[in-house]
Design a protein around this motif. Structure first.
Motif, PDB file in Angstrom:
ATOM      1  N   TRP A  36       0.843  -1.198   0.000  1.00 58.77           N
ATOM      2  CA  TRP A  36       0.000   0.000   0.000  1.00 58.77           C
ATOM      3  C   TRP A  36       0.872   1.239   0.000  1.00 58.77           C
ATOM      4  O   TRP A  36       1.763   1.394   0.834  1.00 58.77           O
ATOM      5  N   HIS A  37       0.611   2.131  -0.945  1.00 62.51           N
ATOM      6  CA  HIS A  37       1.385   3.360  -1.106  1.00 62.51           C
ATOM      7  C   HIS A  37       0.543   4.527  -0.618  1.00 62.51           C
ATOM      8  O   HIS A  37      -0.481   4.866  -1.217  1.00 62.51           O
ATOM      9  N   ASP A  38       0.978   5.142   0.454  1.00 60.66           N
ATOM     10  CA  ASP A  38       0.225   6.225   1.096  1.00 60.66           C
ATOM     11  C   ASP A  38       0.714   7.576   0.587  1.00 60.66           C
ATOM     12  O   ASP A  38       1.799   8.038   0.937  1.00 60.66           O
ATOM     13  N   HIS A  39      -0.125   8.229  -0.237  1.00 61.12           N
ATOM     14  CA  HIS A  39       0.201   9.539  -0.814  1.00 61.12           C
ATOM     15  C   HIS A  39      -0.562  10.663  -0.119  1.00 61.12           C
ATOM     16  O   HIS A  39      -0.627  11.768  -0.651  1.00 61.12           O
ATOM     17  N   TYR A  40      -1.141  10.411   1.033  1.00 60.23           N
ATOM     18  CA  TYR A  40      -2.070  11.343   1.660  1.00 60.23           C
ATOM     19  C   TYR A  40      -1.537  12.773   1.639  1.00 60.23           C
ATOM     20  O   TYR A  40      -0.478  13.081   2.194  1.00 60.23           O
ATOM     21  N   GLY A  41      -2.286  13.669   0.999  1.00 64.00           N
ATOM     22  CA  GLY A  41      -1.820  15.025   0.769  1.00 64.00           C
ATOM     23  C   GLY A  41      -2.009  15.973   1.936  1.00 64.00           C
ATOM     24  O   GLY A  41      -1.493  17.090   1.924  1.00 64.00           O
ATOM     25  N   LYS A  42      -2.749  15.533   2.964  1.00 65.34           N
ATOM     26  CA  LYS A  42      -2.978  16.412   4.116  1.00 65.34           C
ATOM     27  C   LYS A  42      -2.164  15.921   5.312  1.00 65.34           C
ATOM     28  O   LYS A  42      -2.678  15.691   6.401  1.00 65.34           O
ATOM     29  N   ALA A  43      -0.861  15.763   5.059  1.00 69.93           N
ATOM     30  CA  ALA A  43       0.016  15.184   6.083  1.00 69.93           C
ATOM     31  C   ALA A  43       0.117  16.043   7.330  1.00 69.93           C
ATOM     32  O   ALA A  43       0.505  15.559   8.392  1.00 69.93           O
ATOM     33  N   ASN A  44      -0.226  17.321   7.211  1.00 72.83           N
ATOM     34  CA  ASN A  44      -0.189  18.205   8.381  1.00 72.83           C
ATOM     35  C   ASN A  44      -1.502  18.187   9.157  1.00 72.83           C
ATOM     36  O   ASN A  44      -1.660  18.889  10.143  1.00 72.83           O
ATOM     37  N   LEU A  74       6.281  12.165   8.110  1.00 71.48           N
ATOM     38  CA  LEU A  74       5.077  12.305   8.928  1.00 71.48           C
ATOM     39  C   LEU A  74       4.121  11.138   8.697  1.00 71.48           C
ATOM     40  O   LEU A  74       3.553  10.584   9.646  1.00 71.48           O
ATOM     41  N   LEU A  75       3.963  10.763   7.427  1.00 74.23           N
ATOM     42  CA  LEU A  75       3.077   9.636   7.111  1.00 74.23           C
ATOM     43  C   LEU A  75       3.663   8.317   7.608  1.00 74.23           C
ATOM     44  O   LEU A  75       2.918   7.416   8.015  1.00 74.23           O
ATOM     45  N   LYS A  76       4.970   8.188   7.570  1.00 76.43           N
ATOM     46  CA  LYS A  76       5.597   6.967   8.088  1.00 76.43           C
ATOM     47  C   LYS A  76       5.347   6.825   9.593  1.00 76.43           C
ATOM     48  O   LYS A  76       4.962   5.747  10.077  1.00 76.43           O
ATOM     49  N   LYS A  77       5.551   7.924  10.333  1.00 78.41           N
ATOM     50  CA  LYS A  77       5.307   7.877  11.786  1.00 78.41           C
ATOM     51  C   LYS A  77       3.848   7.554  12.083  1.00 78.41           C
ATOM     52  O   LYS A  77       3.540   6.794  13.004  1.00 78.41           O
ATOM     53  N   TRP A  78       2.946   8.147  11.290  1.00 74.40           N
ATOM     54  CA  TRP A  78       1.516   7.882  11.475  1.00 74.40           C
ATOM     55  C   TRP A  78       1.211   6.414  11.236  1.00 74.40           C
ATOM     56  O   TRP A  78       0.477   5.781  12.023  1.00 74.40           O
ATOM     57  N   CYS A 137       0.122  -3.103  10.013  1.00 72.96           N
ATOM     58  CA  CYS A 137       1.296  -3.537   9.263  1.00 72.96           C
ATOM     59  C   CYS A 137       2.551  -2.925   9.881  1.00 72.96           C
ATOM     60  O   CYS A 137       2.689  -1.701   9.974  1.00 72.96           O
ATOM     61  N   ALA A 138       3.490  -3.791  10.289  1.00 74.55           N
ATOM     62  CA  ALA A 138       4.697  -3.313  10.965  1.00 74.55           C
ATOM     63  C   ALA A 138       5.787  -2.891   9.991  1.00 74.55           C
ATOM     64  O   ALA A 138       6.734  -2.192  10.371  1.00 74.55           O
ATOM     65  N   SER A 139       5.668  -3.312   8.731  1.00 75.04           N
ATOM     66  CA  SER A 139       6.687  -2.999   7.728  1.00 75.04           C
ATOM     67  C   SER A 139       6.304  -1.708   7.008  1.00 75.04           C
ATOM     68  O   SER A 139       5.428  -1.705   6.138  1.00 75.04           O
ATOM     69  N   VAL A 140       6.948  -0.625   7.385  1.00 75.55           N
ATOM     70  CA  VAL A 140       6.646   0.690   6.811  1.00 75.55           C
ATOM     71  C   VAL A 140       7.952   1.326   6.351  1.00 75.55           C
ATOM     72  O   VAL A 140       8.926   1.379   7.101  1.00 75.55           O
ATOM     73  N   THR A 141       7.960   1.801   5.119  1.00 77.19           N
ATOM     74  CA  THR A 141       9.154   2.399   4.530  1.00 77.19           C
ATOM     75  C   THR A 141       8.835   3.776   3.984  1.00 77.19           C
ATOM     76  O   THR A 141       7.803   3.975   3.332  1.00 77.19           O
ATOM     77  N   TYR A 142       9.723   4.720   4.255  1.00 77.33           N
ATOM     78  CA  TYR A 142       9.626   6.036   3.630  1.00 77.33           C
ATOM     79  C   TYR A 142      10.391   5.979   2.319  1.00 77.33           C
ATOM     80  O   TYR A 142      11.587   5.673   2.289  1.00 77.33           O
ATOM     81  N   LEU A 143       9.696   6.247   1.225  1.00 73.70           N
ATOM     82  CA  LEU A 143      10.330   6.262  -0.090  1.00 73.70           C
ATOM     83  C   LEU A 143       9.932   7.540  -0.810  1.00 73.70           C
ATOM     84  O   LEU A 143       8.750   7.785  -1.064  1.00 73.70           O
ATOM     85  N   VAL A 186       8.355  27.536  -2.348  1.00 71.08           N
ATOM     86  CA  VAL A 186       7.375  26.578  -1.816  1.00 71.08           C
ATOM     87  C   VAL A 186       7.087  26.889  -0.357  1.00 71.08           C
ATOM     88  O   VAL A 186       7.890  27.519   0.334  1.00 71.08           O
ATOM     89  N   THR A 187       5.937  26.426   0.098  1.00 67.42           N
ATOM     90  CA  THR A 187       5.598  26.567   1.506  1.00 67.42           C
ATOM     91  C   THR A 187       6.131  25.368   2.298  1.00 67.42           C
ATOM     92  O   THR A 187       6.292  24.267   1.753  1.00 67.42           O
ATOM     93  N   ASP A 188       6.380  25.590   3.565  1.00 74.24           N
ATOM     94  CA  ASP A 188       7.003  24.587   4.423  1.00 74.24           C
ATOM     95  C   ASP A 188       5.954  23.608   4.949  1.00 74.24           C
ATOM     96  O   ASP A 188       5.539  23.668   6.113  1.00 74.24           O
ATOM     97  N   VAL A 189       5.516  22.705   4.077  1.00 74.13           N
ATOM     98  CA  VAL A 189       4.542  21.680   4.443  1.00 74.13           C
ATOM     99  C   VAL A 189       4.984  20.345   3.854  1.00 74.13           C
ATOM    100  O   VAL A 189       5.678  20.308   2.837  1.00 74.13           O
ATOM    101  N   GLY A 190       4.558  19.245   4.506  1.00 78.05           N
ATOM    102  CA  GLY A 190       4.917  17.915   4.025  1.00 78.05           C
ATOM    103  C   GLY A 190       6.425  17.782   3.889  1.00 78.05           C
ATOM    104  O   GLY A 190       7.197  18.242   4.735  1.00 78.05           O
TER     105      GLY A 190
END
Length: 356
Positions: A108-116, A142-146, A153-159, A286-290
């Motif tokens: 599962w690839h989490d692209h959630y755009g409202k990470a803040n 942020l999404l990885k920590k969430w 699922c314990a296997s989470v990778t930031y890519l 750019v704004t300081d988000v995500g």
């Protein structure tokens, strides 16, 4: 390796671009690559490589069960080893796995755009679905920590995302505004992209540099937010300097015709548009988000979100200093090539597939 990407639509959004880019690059790397669209085709269909297997299952209304069986049969026929589900397509992927005796790995690839704004994210359904994931890929920290905190699922990778450049595109139609004086924002017209703040900032810019223009390229959903954008443009008398381009297939050509690139979002994951800016040699604000600040590093200007004064000051700084624009553009281009290139990404992704 036989891999199937699943995405709900082919509208020109970040998650959709990533699913197509991944499918294309996997095929180019020698894998058997497939792409499934569940609900709606769109502009990005033309960007899919002809060698990539493609299926559109039209999951809607009373025919949803027929659509799921269609996907199940496709997975069996092509002996898919890895199903890579993007964003909300995870719902479809999990249900289809229930129907299969021989189950492929599910990523599962989490692209959630409202990470803040993760506190407002619905958790219960995703937590249930995550019990069937072999791996979660998050597009920022942020999404990885969430995911590690909230999902089973314990296997989470930031890519990090990657992007591909399209230097040889031709413009569908000429851009308005003066040559060498164009600012571009590549973002669908959604509230989280905060075009209203950008328009406030550009109004300040326009008073000092009336010859510059702003080009908003992204899907117009013809909703209340879209109406607010149009009203803001008219109320500020910017209709001769701000242009709504809509969703376009020639975004590469548009970027090549512009001089400064901006993202004014109040929330992001890791914006693919930002990487495209770099590939097309554009200086960025750019704004300081995500993950935006992480991506830009010291190779552009990062400002506070929802702050028109800071945003306008950054744009004015670049407008007023062509040498600095060129320095930022070159350094950011090299930074994106070195750290967000497709080959590097695909090598990491295939490693994830093998270890899942």
């Amino acid at each position: 390796m036989k891999v199937l990407q699943i995405i709900d639509s082919l509208d020109a959004g970040g998650a959709e671009r990533m699913s197509v880019n991944i499918a294309n690059e996997l095929q180019a790397a020698g894998h058997e690559s497939h792409l499934c669209v569940t609900r709606k085709e769109g502009l990005l269909k033309t960007a899919i490589d002809k060698e990539v297997g493609y299926i559109y299952i039209e999951k809607k209304g009373k025919l949803w069960w027929v659509a799921l069986n269609k996907l199940k049969d496709y997975i069996k026929k092509h002996q898919i080893e890895v199903v890579h589900a993007h964003s909300t397509s995870a719902f479809t992927a999990v249900i289809v796995l229930f129907l299969l005796k021989s189950k492929p790995k599910l990523i599962w690839h989490d692209h959630y755009g409202k990470a803040n704004q993760l506190d407002a994210r619905p958790v219960k359904v995703l937590r249930f679905l995550s019990g069937y994931f072999n791996q979660v890929i998050s597009v920022n920290q942020l999404l990885k920590k969430w995911a590690l905190k909230e999902l089973k699922c314990a296997s989470v990778t930031y890519l990090e995302n990657f992007a591909t450049a399209t230097f040889n595109q031709e413009l569908q139609s000429p851009l308005a505004g003066k040559e060498n004086k164009r600012i571009v924002c590549l973002a669908n017209l959604r509230e989280q992209k905060d075009h209203l703040n950008l328009l406030k900032a550009f109004d300040i810019v326009h008073k000092q540099f009336p010859e510059w223009s702003l080009h908003l390229c992204g899907k117009d959903f013809n909703d209340s937010y879209s109406s607010l954008i149009s009203k803001e443009i008219n109320d500020r008398n910017l209709d001769k300097n701000v242009f709504l381009l809509g969703s376009r297939t020639d975004t590469g050509a548009i970027l090549n015709t512009c001089d400064i690139a901006v993202l004014s979002s109040r929330s992001e994951g890791l914006p693919v548009a930002l990487l495209e800016y770099g590939l097309h040699h554009l200086p960025v604000v750019v704004t300081d988000v995500g993950a935006s600040k992480e991506v830009v590093s010291n190779y552009g200007i990062v400002v506070e979100s929802e702050n028109a004064q800071s945003l306008s000051a950054a744009l004015i700084k670049l407008i007023d200093n062509k040498i600095q624009r060129e320095e930022y553009a070159t350094k950011f281009h090299n930074h994106v090539i070195d750290n967000y290139g497709s080959k590097r990404y695909i090598n990491k992704l295939v490693s994830i597939y093998h270890s899942a």
